[in-house]
Scaffold this motif. Structure first.
Motif: not given
Length: 637
Positions: A309-330
């Protein structure tokens, strides 16, 4: 003894007696000449075939090649002056001729290579590539071929070359005749693609085994591998025709060739300890042509997989920023059912506003990786690459590829290049394993070809992998780290993990992959205990230096890796408790360090503590079965 030789020796004795008994000078002279001629002939029959050889730079490893009495091209491998492989047959079976049998060696050439190349996407930031090479130009019947062998410290590698020649434009290799005749009884850790490992003696082997294969006789540890496969078929190891031997078999099909065709390298690496095998994990890179120039857009990192979902993607990006991740994946499903030809990888499902997610990622320096199944790749690769570039996609994940046939492997090699040319990082999943092509196309950060965490392997499997599959290169293990409140119970994951959280933290150091998938079945909102996930936030995915400290196959493993001035240590136990110690000799002399330790607590969570350490300290290890420990060691100010 050869009956002809026996008869000639008998005749020599009779001639000698006649010389002794006769007094006629002329007869004695004639008999003496006849005796000498017979002796020369016997000596020529007894003369050993000429042996061609090359030795490693350190002088401890040697390959010897010869044409034996049956006119077969054969080789053997020696380590510390003792044979590890006895004389073993080499060759290829073409549709019309066998190369190897009935061989004449026309010419040999030798050369030395001594280089070092930078590798910012590896376990070490520089790779030493030193070897001595021998090339034998051979003829089987009227057909010319070459055997190229390189000898590194601890390793022999060889490949076959079919040069351009009169009357030959293309052909068909129907079998590979390569054999490995070991000089002792060995146990092999048998597996295929994504299966578990089964230790079995060679004489009891009933199944095939994939490359790289690990073997031991309790004194030596061997890895038989493959490198630079971009146009061959998948090959496997089978039980050989004689005791303690292995042969090579095609998994699926024959191999079409053209003039100047080169087979993949076959490699035999030898170590005196299981942990010593790690020195060969960059061997496939050393045997594959290098990239012309390392592209600065190739960025390693960690990813979290998003729900669709769109919101899940947005949430994963915010999570990635907080946890020093560089990518999300669909992952699978973002453009519809992945195996249906009607699903279109140019069109996201309505639940995903792809431009909005990608833009949010760009605003936060987080890349979006898109999964595409083989069906969509085969139909629309040339369409989606420029399209995804326009969208602002960072990378692709290939799914359910064909890494088993010549056509599939050749297609993948071409696809990897296309993805590189369009500027995307790449992860290839399912049955594909690395053979060093990342050296030519560094955008290929990782691949599967492993029984990963989504299959819930046990601690034995986890502590076999560093000594086996990871000797071929990076692997996407897809960590299924549980959240702090519950274990996953959805349709994909119904059983509790067989190893602890501490072991998963440790394996993020032990297992090498420039692109690491973390929280594979997780939701960003599930992870609210920062201490439990802190190590994942801190741990890098590429390294300046790596040291494999101690370990036994299937029992335990400890690896130390350095990024900058900070060391990370991962230690994991197999199915039994592990009590021992680690020598911190890798730390810089004269400095004090703070070691932050993340380990399992009795309640199933993660305990964090710190101690001060220095070079030469003996760090105690006390890890229960199926558990692990992750350490970050930073210099004190």
């Amino acid at each position: 003894m050869n009956p002809i030789i026996h008869q000639l020796n008998h005749q020599k004795q009779r001639i000698f007696l006649l010389i002794v008994r006769t007094e006629n000078v002329l007869i004695r002279t004639v008999l003496t000449i006849l005796l000498l001629a017979t002796s020369v002939f016997v000596a020529s029959v007894y003369a050993a075939p000429k042996i061609y050889q090359a030795t490693s730079p350190d002088g401890k490893t040697r390959i010897e090649l010869t044409v034996n009495e049956q006119k077969n091209l054969t080789y053997r491998v020696l380590f510390n002056k003792a044979p590890v492989l006895d004389w073993s047959v080499l060759g290829l079976q073409l549709k019309s001729i066998s190369l190897g049998p009935n061989t004449s060696i026309l010419k040999q050439t030798q050369r030395t290579n001594n280089e070092q190349f930078a590798w910012p996407l590896g376990e070490n930031d520089h790779v030493q590539n030193k070897y001595n090479e021998i090339v034998l130009e051979c003829r089987s019947g009227a057909f010319l071929y070459k055997l190229v062998a390189r000898v590194f410290d601890g390793t022999v590698a060889f490949r076959y070359v079919l040069p351009k020649q009169k009357g030959y434009t293309n052909g068909l290799i129907t079998a590979e005749l390569t054999t490995f005749n070991l000089t002792d009884t060995y146990t092999i850790y048998q597996y295929n693609e994504e299966t578990v490992f089964t230790p079995v003696t060679l004489d009891a082997l009933t199944k095939t085994c994939d490359f790289p294969a690990t073997l031991t006789n309790g004194k030596l540890f061997l890895s038989i591998g493959e490198a630079s496969n971009d146009a061959y078929t998948k090959t496997v190891l089978t039980k050989g025709a004689v005791a303690n031997s292995l042969g090579v078999a095609f998994h699926k099909d024959s191999v079409n060739t053209a003039a100047d065709f080169q087979t993949p390298w076959r490699t035999i690496s030898v170590a005196t300890s299981a942990i010593g095998l790690h020195q060969f994990s960059d061997l496939p890179l050393r045997l594959t042509p290098p990239v012309k120039e390392m592209a600065n857009w190739i960025k390693p990192g960690k990813l979290i997989r998003s729900s669709l979902t769109t919101q899940a993607g947005l949430d994963c990006i915010d999570f990635a920023v907080k946890h020093n991740f560089q990518y999300i994946m669909f992952d699978a499903g973002w453009y519809g059912a992945e195996f249906r030809g009607s699903s279109d990888p140019t069109k996201p499902i309505p639940a995903i506003d792809m431009p909005k997610v990608i833009q949010h990622g760009k605003d936060n320096n987080i890349g979006v990786i898109l999964y595409v199944n083989r069906v969509g790749l085969r139909a629309k690769l040339d369409t989606i690459l420029p399209l995804y570039k326009k969208w602002g996609v960072a990378g692709l994940k290939f799914g359910f590829v064909d890494g088993l046939s010549q056509e599939g492997i050749s297609w993948l090699a071409g696809a990897i290049k296309k993805v590189y040319d369009h500027g995307f990082i790449l992860d290839i999943h399912d049955n594909y394993k690395p053979t060093g092509l990342s050296h030519s196309y560094p955008n290929l950060l990782t691949q599967e070809g492993i029984r990963g965490n989504e299959n819930n392997p046990d601690a034995f499997h986890n502590t076999v992998l560093p000594f086996t599959r990871f000797l071929a290169g990076a692997a996407d293990y897809t960590f299924c780290y549980p959240n702090s409140n519950r274990f996953f119970t959805d349709n994909l994951y119904k059983t509790k993990l067989q190893v602890s959280k501490g072991q998963q933290l440790a394996l993020s150091v032990v297992y090498f992959s420039p692109l690491q998938a973390i929280f594979w079945y997780g939701n960003p909102h599930d992870y609210n205990d920062d201490q439990e996930t802190e190590f994942f936030k801190l741990v890098p995915t590429v390294w300046n230096e790596s040291r494999y400290l101690t370990g036994e196959i299937g029992k335990q493993i400890s690896v130390a890796r350095r990024k900058g001035e900070t060391w990370y240590v991962g230690s994991a136990a197999g199915l039994s408790d592990w009590n021992g110690s680690l020598q911190l000799d890798f730390l810089e002399k004269g400095k004090s360090y703070t070691a932050t330790i993340y380990e399992d607590d009795p309640a199933g969570g993660i305990n964090k503590r710190t101690v001060v350490v220095k070079q030469g300290d003996s760090f105690p290890i006390s890890i229960k079965a199926k558990e692990g420990q992750a350490i970050m060691i930073t210099p004190q100010s």
